[in-house]
Design a protein around this motif. Structure first.
Motif, PDB file in Angstrom:
ATOM      1  N   THR A 134       0.857  -1.169   0.000  1.00 13.39           N
ATOM      2  CA  THR A 134       0.000   0.000   0.000  1.00 13.39           C
ATOM      3  C   THR A 134       0.894   1.220   0.000  1.00 13.39           C
ATOM      4  N   VAL A 135       0.552   2.201  -0.794  1.00  9.27           N
ATOM      5  CA  VAL A 135       1.410   3.373  -0.937  1.00  9.27           C
ATOM      6  C   VAL A 135       0.743   4.575  -0.293  1.00  9.27           C
ATOM      7  N   SER A 136       1.483   5.242   0.554  1.00 11.41           N
ATOM      8  CA  SER A 136       1.064   6.514   1.106  1.00 11.41           C
ATOM      9  C   SER A 136       2.111   7.530   0.670  1.00 11.41           C
ATOM     10  N   ALA A 137       1.715   8.494  -0.100  1.00 10.25           N
ATOM     11  CA  ALA A 137       2.683   9.427  -0.670  1.00 10.25           C
ATOM     12  C   ALA A 137       2.208  10.850  -0.463  1.00 10.25           C
ATOM     13  N   SER A 138       3.145  11.777  -0.461  1.00  9.21           N
ATOM     14  CA  SER A 138       2.770  13.175  -0.363  1.00  9.21           C
ATOM     15  C   SER A 138       3.706  14.008  -1.220  1.00  9.21           C
ATOM     16  N   LEU A 154      -5.286  -6.096   0.187  1.00 13.70           N
ATOM     17  CA  LEU A 154      -6.719  -5.900   0.310  1.00 13.70           C
ATOM     18  C   LEU A 154      -7.376  -5.707  -1.047  1.00 13.70           C
ATOM     19  N   GLY A 155      -6.622  -5.092  -1.961  1.00 12.87           N
ATOM     20  CA  GLY A 155      -7.170  -4.906  -3.297  1.00 12.87           C
ATOM     21  C   GLY A 155      -7.491  -6.231  -3.960  1.00 12.87           C
ATOM     22  N   LEU A 156      -6.562  -7.158  -3.894  1.00 16.14           N
ATOM     23  CA  LEU A 156      -6.801  -8.472  -4.487  1.00 16.14           C
ATOM     24  C   LEU A 156      -7.924  -9.208  -3.778  1.00 16.14           C
ATOM     25  N   GLN A 209      -6.810   0.588   7.756  1.00 15.26           N
ATOM     26  CA  GLN A 209      -5.582   0.803   7.009  1.00 15.26           C
ATOM     27  C   GLN A 209      -5.468   2.245   6.526  1.00 15.26           C
ATOM     28  N   LEU A 210      -6.536   2.774   5.933  1.00  7.76           N
ATOM     29  CA  LEU A 210      -6.485   4.136   5.439  1.00  7.76           C
ATOM     30  C   LEU A 210      -6.298   5.119   6.591  1.00  7.76           C
ATOM     31  N   ALA A 211      -6.989   4.890   7.690  1.00  9.96           N
ATOM     32  CA  ALA A 211      -6.835   5.768   8.852  1.00  9.96           C
ATOM     33  C   ALA A 211      -5.395   5.755   9.356  1.00  9.96           C
ATOM     34  N   ARG A 212      -4.768   4.591   9.331  1.00  5.30           N
ATOM     35  CA  ARG A 212      -3.374   4.498   9.796  1.00  5.30           C
ATOM     36  C   ARG A 212      -2.444   5.293   8.898  1.00  5.30           C
ATOM     37  N   PHE A 213      -2.630   5.169   7.586  1.00  2.00           N
ATOM     38  CA  PHE A 213      -1.752   5.882   6.655  1.00  2.00           C
ATOM     39  C   PHE A 213      -1.926   7.399   6.759  1.00  2.00           C
ATOM     40  N   VAL A 214      -3.182   7.834   6.884  1.00  2.57           N
ATOM     41  CA  VAL A 214      -3.425   9.272   6.988  1.00  2.57           C
ATOM     42  C   VAL A 214      -2.856   9.813   8.296  1.00  2.57           C
TER      43      VAL A 214
END
Length: 475
Positions: A134-138, A154-156, A209-214
Motif C-alpha cells: 500500500t502506498v502513502s505518498a505526499s 486488500l485490493g486483491l 488501514q487508510l486511517a493508519r496511513f493518513v
C-alpha cells in the motif's frame, strides 16, 4: 498561455491539456463506450487541442504518466522517452517528462483541493497500490510519508470476492459494488451471511488501514488531507477519517482513479519544466473539463426541469461540458425526486443496478447544512465524500438515504444552471435535493455527445431528456 499535454495509456486511459487556469480532460472510455478502456489515445490529442482552441504546436511540453503501454501509433513514433523529447511534424522539438504513477495521483489531488492540504495520500487498487503493498505518498509542501509493505493485498481480496459473485465480469471493475455493503441493512443483502461477513471484514480492514496511513502522513496531528487513487472512491473508509477525528477535512477530486493521471502528470510537468505554475481553478472548472459541443451549450429554463422533477419524472440531462471522473454531476446525469424510494428503485432498475446499492443526492450548496452533517461544503463538490443525513429530515428524502443514514453528497453552487434547477425545485416542493446518478446503462461509460445521450436515454426509457436546449419527452 502555456499548455502541457498529459497522457496515460493503461486502463482508464486519457489525455489532458493543462494551462495556468484551464483543464481539458478526455477519457478514452467516453469515446469507445467501454468502461475503464485502455488503448491508443492518438485520436484524442487533436480533439483535445480543438476543445482548447489551440494547435499542436502550441503545446509547450508533454508529460507521460507511468506505466505506459507504448502502443505503436503515429503519435508514439514522434516521442522519444529515452531522449525526453517529442518532435512535432514540422521538426520542432518539445520536452517530454515521464512522471511516476503515484506522483501524478498526488499532484492531481493536491492541486484541485479547495485549500492547501496538510498531507496528500495516494492509495490504489481497491485497497493497495501494487499487489502486496500500500502506498502513502505526499507532495511539495506536505511532509513525506512512507511506503508500507503489507502482507495481504486488500485490493486483491476485494477483487477475488467480486469475481466469485460476478464471474463473468472483471473483479477490479466490479469490486466497487461491494463497498456499499457495510452500510446496507442485513435483510437487504442478497449474498448470504458468509459473503456479508467477508465484505464487512474487508471493509473494516480497509478503513483501519487508510486511517493508519493518513495518521502517519499527518504525523499524528489531525489536519486537512487530499486523497488520490482508486481506494478514495470507498466512501465508507473516507468518511471514517472524519468520524474518528483523524482528519479535519477531506478532499477527493472528481477523477480520483487512474483516468486523472493524465491531469496529474501535466501538473507535475508544469512545475518541473518551468512552463508556469498551476493557479487554483474553481471547482466547476475542475469538474466540468470534458468534451463539449455547440449543441449542448444552451440552457433549458431551470423551472421547466424542476416542474418535471416535481411531477415525479425521471429526467436525463446532457448539458454543457462533460464531467471529469466517474461521477455524474449534473451534466451527463439521470435525475429524479429524492422524496420517493419508488423512484430510487425505478432508477436502479432502469440502469441495471443492484437494488441494494444507494443513489446519491445533489443538494443546493446554500441549503446543504440543513439536510446533511457537513464539515466544509466546498469539499463535497464532486460527489466523492459521504455525510450523515440529519435524522430529523431523513423521512423527507428517503430516495437518497442509505440504510446506515448516510449519503454521498454533491453540493451544487446556487449560481450555476444545475443549482438554479435545485433552487426552482426547492421553491416548488420545499426540498432542493434530487437523486443524481450517471446517464448510462450498466457496463457502459457515460455519453459525451448529444447523439450518444439520445441513444442512451432511449435505451434507458427516461421520461424526459434535456439535451442542450432541446427537451424530448417519451410518448
Amino acid at each position: 498561455m502555456n499548455w502541457v499535454l498529459g497522457i496515460y495509456e493503461c486502463h482508464d486511459a486519457s489525455v489532458a491539456l493543462v494551462s495556468e487556469t484551464r483543464m481539458i480532460h478526455l477519457p478514452l472510455e467516453r469515446w469507445t463506450r467501454r468502461r475503464h478502456d485502455a488503448g491508443q489515445i492518438d485520436a484524442l490529442i487533436p480533439l483535445a487541442c480543438r476543445q482548447a482552441g489551440i494547435a499542436l504546436a502550441d503545446i509547450d511540453a508533454i508529460a507521460v504518466a507511468g506505466p505506459s503501454m507504448r502502443y505503436e501509433s503515429e503519435w508514439s513514433s514522434l516521442m522519444d522517452l529515452g531522449r525526453h523529447s517529442f518532435t512535432l511534424p514540422d521538426g520542432t522539438v518539445r520536452p517530454v517528462l515521464s512522471v511516476p504513477h503515484h506522483r501524478a495521483h498526488a499532484a492531481y489531488a493536491q492541486c484541485t483541493a479547495p485549500w492547501l492540504p496538510d498531507a496528500v495520500v495516494t492509495i490504489d487498487g481497491g485497497g493497495d497500490a501494487v499487489a502486496g503493498k500500500t502506498v502513502s505518498a505526499s507532495l511539495w509542501p506536505c511532509a513525506a510519508a512512507p511506503i508500507i509493505p503489507e502482507e495481504r493485498s486488500l485490493g486483491l481480496a476485494w477483487n477475488a470476492l467480486a469475481e466469485r459473485l460476478w464471474p463473468d465480469q472483471h473483479g477490479t471493475h466490479t469490486a466497487g459494488k461491494l463497498m456499499a455493503l457495510a452500510g446496507v441493512a442485513e435483510d437487504r443483502i442478497p449474498f448470504g451471511a458468509a459473503i456479508q461477513h467477508e465484505a464487512w471484514t474487508l471493509q473494516d480492514a480497509l478503513t483501519d488501514q487508510l486511517a493508519r496511513f493518513v495518521t502517519e502522513a499527518l504525523h499524528g496531528v489531525p489536519g486537512r488531507v487530499a486523497l488520490a487513487g482508486g481506494v478514495a472512491l470507498n466512501g465508507i473508509a473516507v468518511r471514517a477519517l472524519l468520524d474518528r477525528g483523524v482528519a479535519t477535512a477531506v478532499h477527493v477530486p472528481p477523477a480520483v482513479s487512474d483516468e486523472g493521471l493524465s491531469i496529474g502528470a501535466a501538473l507535475v510537468a508544469r512545475l518541473e519544466m518551468g512552463v508556469g505554475a498551476w493557479r487554483k481553478a474553481p471547482a466547476d472548472a475542475v469538474a466540468f473539463c470534458g468534451y463539449t459541443e455547440p449543441e449542448l451549450v444552451d440552457d433549458v429554463p431551470p423551472d421547466r426541469v424542476a416542474a418535471g422533477l416535481a411531477s415525479r419524472k425521471v429526467i436525463g440531462v446532457a448539458h454543457g461540458c462533460a464531467e471529469s471522473g466517474p461521477r455524474a454531476l449534473g451534466h451527463r446525469s439521470l435525475l429524479a425526486a429524492s422524496t420517493s424510494t419508488a423512484l430510487r428503485d425505478r432508477v436502479n432498475r432502469m440502469k441495471g443496478r443492484e437494488p441494494w446499492r444507494p443513489l446519491a443526492p445533489a443538494v443546493l450548496a446554500s441549503a446543504a447544512r440543513a439536510w446533511f452533517v457537513l464539515e466544509d461544503p466546498d469539499a463535497y463538490a464532486f460527489m466523492t465524500v459521504i455525510a450523515p443525513v440529519r435524522p430529523e429530515v431523513r423521512e423527507r428524502i428517503p430516495g437518497v438515504v442509505h440504510d446506515d443514514g448516510t449519503a454521498r453528497v454533491q453540493c451544487v453552487p446556487d449560481d450555476v444552471w444545475f443549482g438554479q434547477v435545485l433552487v426552482a425545485l426547492g421553491e416548488r416542493t420545499g426540498v432542493p435535493i434530487v437523486i443524481n446518478t450517471s446517464l448510462n446503462v450498466a457496463g457502459e461509460a457515460m455519453p459525451n455527445t448529444a447523439e450518444q445521450a439520445r441513444d442512451t436515454a432511449q435505451r434507458l426509457g427516461v421520461d424526459v431528456l434535456i439535451c442542450g436546449k432541446e427537451i424530448q419527452c417519451r410518448r
